[in-house]
Design a protein around this motif. Structure first.
Motif, PDB file in Angstrom:
ATOM      1  N   UNK A 117      14.793 -23.338  90.194  1.00  0.00           N
ATOM      2  CA  UNK A 117      15.621 -23.650  91.371  1.00  0.00           C
ATOM      3  C   UNK A 117      17.010 -23.026  91.287  1.00  0.00           C
ATOM      4  N   UNK A 118      17.057 -21.791  90.789  1.00  0.00           N
ATOM      5  CA  UNK A 118      18.345 -21.116  90.592  1.00  0.00           C
ATOM      6  C   UNK A 118      18.760 -20.262  91.777  1.00  0.00           C
ATOM      7  N   UNK A 119      17.907 -20.155  92.799  1.00  0.00           N
ATOM      8  CA  UNK A 119      18.189 -19.232  93.900  1.00  0.00           C
ATOM      9  C   UNK A 119      19.014 -19.845  95.015  1.00  0.00           C
ATOM     10  N   UNK A 120      19.245 -21.130  94.994  1.00  0.00           N
ATOM     11  CA  UNK A 120      20.030 -21.787  96.029  1.00  0.00           C
ATOM     12  C   UNK A 120      21.150 -22.588  95.388  1.00  0.00           C
ATOM     13  N   UNK A 121      22.308 -22.577  96.046  1.00  0.00           N
ATOM     14  CA  UNK A 121      23.463 -23.299  95.522  1.00  0.00           C
ATOM     15  C   UNK A 121      24.379 -23.699  96.666  1.00  0.00           C
ATOM     16  N   UNK A 145      10.569   6.322  87.451  1.00  0.00           N
ATOM     17  CA  UNK A 145      11.206   5.008  87.538  1.00  0.00           C
ATOM     18  C   UNK A 145      10.533   4.207  88.650  1.00  0.00           C
ATOM     19  N   UNK A 146      10.202   2.953  88.367  1.00  0.00           N
ATOM     20  CA  UNK A 146       9.460   2.120  89.313  1.00  0.00           C
ATOM     21  C   UNK A 146      10.355   0.999  89.829  1.00  0.00           C
ATOM     22  N   UNK A 147      10.392   0.858  91.152  1.00  0.00           N
ATOM     23  CA  UNK A 147      11.107  -0.248  91.783  1.00  0.00           C
ATOM     24  C   UNK A 147      10.089  -1.302  92.224  1.00  0.00           C
ATOM     25  N   UNK A 148      10.431  -2.566  92.030  1.00  0.00           N
ATOM     26  CA  UNK A 148       9.604  -3.622  92.595  1.00  0.00           C
ATOM     27  C   UNK A 148       9.779  -3.633  94.114  1.00  0.00           C
ATOM     28  N   UNK A 149       8.733  -3.991  94.841  1.00  0.00           N
ATOM     29  CA  UNK A 149       8.871  -4.093  96.302  1.00  0.00           C
ATOM     30  C   UNK A 149       9.694  -5.317  96.691  1.00  0.00           C
ATOM     31  N   UNK A 150      10.139  -5.322  97.929  1.00  0.00           N
ATOM     32  CA  UNK A 150      10.883  -6.466  98.433  1.00  0.00           C
ATOM     33  C   UNK A 150      12.379  -6.289  98.271  1.00  0.00           C
ATOM     34  N   UNK A 151      13.117  -7.267  98.748  1.00  0.00           N
ATOM     35  CA  UNK A 151      14.570  -7.167  98.761  1.00  0.00           C
ATOM     36  C   UNK A 151      15.154  -7.343  97.360  1.00  0.00           C
ATOM     37  N   UNK A 152      16.376  -6.822  97.218  1.00  0.00           N
ATOM     38  CA  UNK A 152      17.139  -7.020  95.987  1.00  0.00           C
ATOM     39  C   UNK A 152      18.113  -8.167  96.241  1.00  0.00           C
ATOM     40  N   UNK A 153      18.066  -9.169  95.374  1.00  0.00           N
ATOM     41  CA  UNK A 153      18.861 -10.374  95.611  1.00  0.00           C
ATOM     42  C   UNK A 153      19.646 -10.762  94.361  1.00  0.00           C
ATOM     43  N   UNK A 154      20.637 -11.615  94.559  1.00  0.00           N
ATOM     44  CA  UNK A 154      21.390 -12.181  93.448  1.00  0.00           C
ATOM     45  C   UNK A 154      20.930 -13.617  93.202  1.00  0.00           C
ATOM     46  N   UNK A 155      21.385 -14.204  92.108  1.00  0.00           N
ATOM     47  CA  UNK A 155      20.935 -15.534  91.702  1.00  0.00           C
ATOM     48  C   UNK A 155      22.074 -16.522  91.927  1.00  0.00           C
ATOM     49  N   UNK A 156      21.869 -17.432  92.850  1.00  0.00           N
ATOM     50  CA  UNK A 156      22.945 -18.303  93.315  1.00  0.00           C
ATOM     51  C   UNK A 156      23.587 -19.100  92.185  1.00  0.00           C
ATOM     52  N   UNK A 171      22.631 -16.395  84.119  1.00  0.00           N
ATOM     53  CA  UNK A 171      22.470 -17.092  82.834  1.00  0.00           C
ATOM     54  C   UNK A 171      21.435 -18.204  82.907  1.00  0.00           C
ATOM     55  N   UNK A 172      21.111 -18.661  84.116  1.00  0.00           N
ATOM     56  CA  UNK A 172      20.052 -19.663  84.249  1.00  0.00           C
ATOM     57  C   UNK A 172      18.714 -19.124  83.725  1.00  0.00           C
ATOM     58  N   UNK A 173      18.481 -17.820  83.886  1.00  0.00           N
ATOM     59  CA  UNK A 173      17.248 -17.206  83.385  1.00  0.00           C
ATOM     60  C   UNK A 173      17.221 -17.272  81.862  1.00  0.00           C
ATOM     61  N   UNK A 174      18.342 -16.910  81.257  1.00  0.00           N
ATOM     62  CA  UNK A 174      18.461 -16.935  79.803  1.00  0.00           C
ATOM     63  C   UNK A 174      18.300 -18.355  79.269  1.00  0.00           C
ATOM     64  N   UNK A 175      18.968 -19.297  79.907  1.00  0.00           N
ATOM     65  CA  UNK A 175      18.886 -20.694  79.464  1.00  0.00           C
ATOM     66  C   UNK A 175      17.460 -21.215  79.537  1.00  0.00           C
TER      67      UNK A 175
END
Length: 530
Positions: free
Chosen positions: A82-86, A223-234, A238-242
């Motif tokens: 649940x790190x994408x909304x803040x 070089x390969x890009x994932x499809x879809x939009x590029x977004x930030x993490x709200x 560091x939530x991913x690392x934690x």
């Protein structure tokens, strides 16, 4: 006889190291298959991921974007935690950067009719070089294979881009080279070249190349890009690392453990049943730390940056292997590119009218032209933009790459504030611009990183990434690790963004590489089917 479990030491608690440790713990340690230890030279986990705060806002000192959400493991973890909304606004809030205003040096606001064709040309050229498009468009044709003059014979992305600009000018040659109204001494061609250079400078921050002439053209399409939009993490990267670290018991991660030497035994073979893998023999790898301590291991996963590896093979480096790495691996390390990208955050004075500060794209005169503004310092001339980190934020952000990024690291805060204010005032001449404070990243001078991320430089190729990723010794086999006879023992494994051939330079590339090396060992010990 005392039976020892195999010990795996992971060097580095960034994305690659913690992904490997997470997988090894859940699939191996919890089953009692082996011991696990993660050693980190710094005083925090995360590596080149570092969420922080500045001016009351959440910011990212390092990794910022999820580069495509389709199939991204980073996006999946962000969703699961649940790190994408803040409720709190955050850096680079999605959708905010869609409406820039482009201004030329000395305050000339450029009409989109001038900017958009050149920006679209640049995008089309990059799409072509990356294999996303089979044509450049706008009636532009480039000879791919013609007698030493075509793209097929070019070495760099930069030379390809410039050839594309020249072809664009040929198509445009019927248009008069008049001065553009309201832009003083700028003529159309000078403006087009400066707008193109602005796009090149943005691309430099994507690639970490000091100059796009250093970026290999033939490898760009790998070089390969994932499809879809590029977004930030709200809630912060560091939530991913934690999340990755949360499964590890207390004591598995050891901070402040700076490695200076990895001692290994390339000729050691596993011909004896009593060897350390389930036996009582000594472990083949010894890791030496600057604090004078050591730890012995059966396997070591090295996840330090390519910059640290490059430093280690130079005379001045402190991260070394004993004996040294094989020549083929050192040569791959030397050829691959590793650059510096830094972020500069500036806090606007409270009395500045927030409604008046735009997402500013800056078009500079060439440094060798006499008509350039002498008050603008050289290190500002190759940044491309300055913008609030989200709508109405009083914190502004600009990106720097290469020599300019290193120069930024060397400057005192008061000098940065003065020279940035001078520069931006030349673009927004009617504003009373004042900054209260500044914060900059410093990846180039940090001895734990020695730069930001990797790229395939001219003279190297994706094969060098594969060579870097190969474990040591070269001829070690699965059977030799688990009790085979007469074969070298798998001792040193390599992970990190620079070891992933198609997703290098990204956090998800680092993730995949950590998973790859964890699975390599787990398969060796028959803990999972890969």
């Amino acid at each position: 006889m005392v039976v020892k479990k195999p010990r795996i030491v992971v060097i580095g608690a960034g994305m690659a190291g913690l992904t490997a440790a997470n997988k090894l713990y859940k699939s191996g340690v919890k089953k009692g298959a082996f011991e696990l230890c993660v050693v980190e030279g710094g005083n925090r986990i995360g590596g080149r991921i570092n969420t922080s705060e500045f001016g009351g806002d959440r910011i990212e000192m390092g990794a910022t974007w999820i580069h495509g959400i389709g199939g991204s493991p980073v996006h999946k973890i962000a969703q699961e935690t649940n790190a994408l909304e803040s409720d709190q606004p955050w850096e680079c809030m999605d959708g905010f950067l869609d409406d820039p205003i482009t201004i030329a040096e000395d305050g000339y606001v450029l009409n989109p009719s001038l900017v958009d064709p050149v920006s679209n040309l640049f995008k089309n050229l990059m799409d072509f070089s990356q294999g996303k498009s089979k044509s450049i468009g706008d009636g532009i044709e480039l000879d791919l294979y013609g007698n030493g003059k075509g793209i097929g014979n070019m070495m760099s992305v930069g030379s390809f881009l410039r050839k594309g600009l020249e072809a664009y000018w040929e198509v445009e040659s019927r248009k008069e080279r008049e001065e553009v109204n309201g832009c003083g001494g700028w003529n159309r061609k000078l403006l087009q070249e400066a707008i193109f250079a602005m796009q090149e400078n943005t691309q430099r921050t994507y690639t970490a190349a000091n100059d796009l002439l250093n970026l290999d053209y033939k490898s760009e399409s790998e070089y390969v890009m994932f499809p879809g939009e590029e977004i930030t993490i709200a809630k912060g990267y560091s939530r991913i690392i934690e999340s990755l670290a949360s499964v590890l018991p207390s004591g598995v991660i050891q901070l402040g453990k700076k490695v200076y030497n990895i001692e290994w035994q390339p000729e050691l073979v596993n011909g004896l049943k009593g060897y350390g893998h389930g036996g009582s023999g000594s472990r083949p790898v010894k890791v030496h730390f600057l604090d004078g301590t050591t730890i012995s291991a059966d396997h070591v996963i090295v996840t330090v940056s390519l910059g640290v590896l490059k430093s280690g093979i130079s005379d001045s480096g402190t991260f070394r292997f004993n004996p040294p790495l094989p020549n083929y691996k050192n040569e791959a390390i030397s050829r691959l590119g590793f650059g510096v990208v830094n972020k500069l955050f500036l806090k606007l004075s409270p009395d500045f009218d927030l409604d008046r500060f735009p997402f500013l794209q800056m078009v500079f005169q060439k440094s060798d032209l006499e008509i350039k503004n002498p008050k603008i310092p050289w290190w500002m001339r190759r940044t491309a933009s300055l913008s609030p980190i989200y709508e109405r934020s009083s914190v502004l952000l600009s990106w720097f790459a290469g020599d300019e990024a290193l120069k930024l690291e060397s400057l005192q805060d008061d000098v940065i504030l003065d020279e940035v204010s001078t520069t931006i005032s030349s673009f927004l001449s009617n504003s009373k611009l004042k900054f209260d404070k500044v914060l900059k990243s410093g990846w180039g001078s940090d001895p734990l990183f020695m730069g930001s991320y990797s790229y395939i430089a001219v003279g190297s190729s994706g094969c060098d990434i594969d060579s870097l990723a190969e474990p040591l010794p070269e001829t070690a086999t699965f059977e030799s690790t688990t009790g085979g006879s007469g074969s070298p023992i798998l001792q040193i494994l390599f992970a990190g963004e620079a070891t992933h051939r198609t997703h290098y330079s990204t956090t998800h590339g680092a993730y995949f590489s950590g998973l790859r090396e964890a699975n390599r060992l787990l398969q060796n010990y028959h803990c999972i089917d890969v």
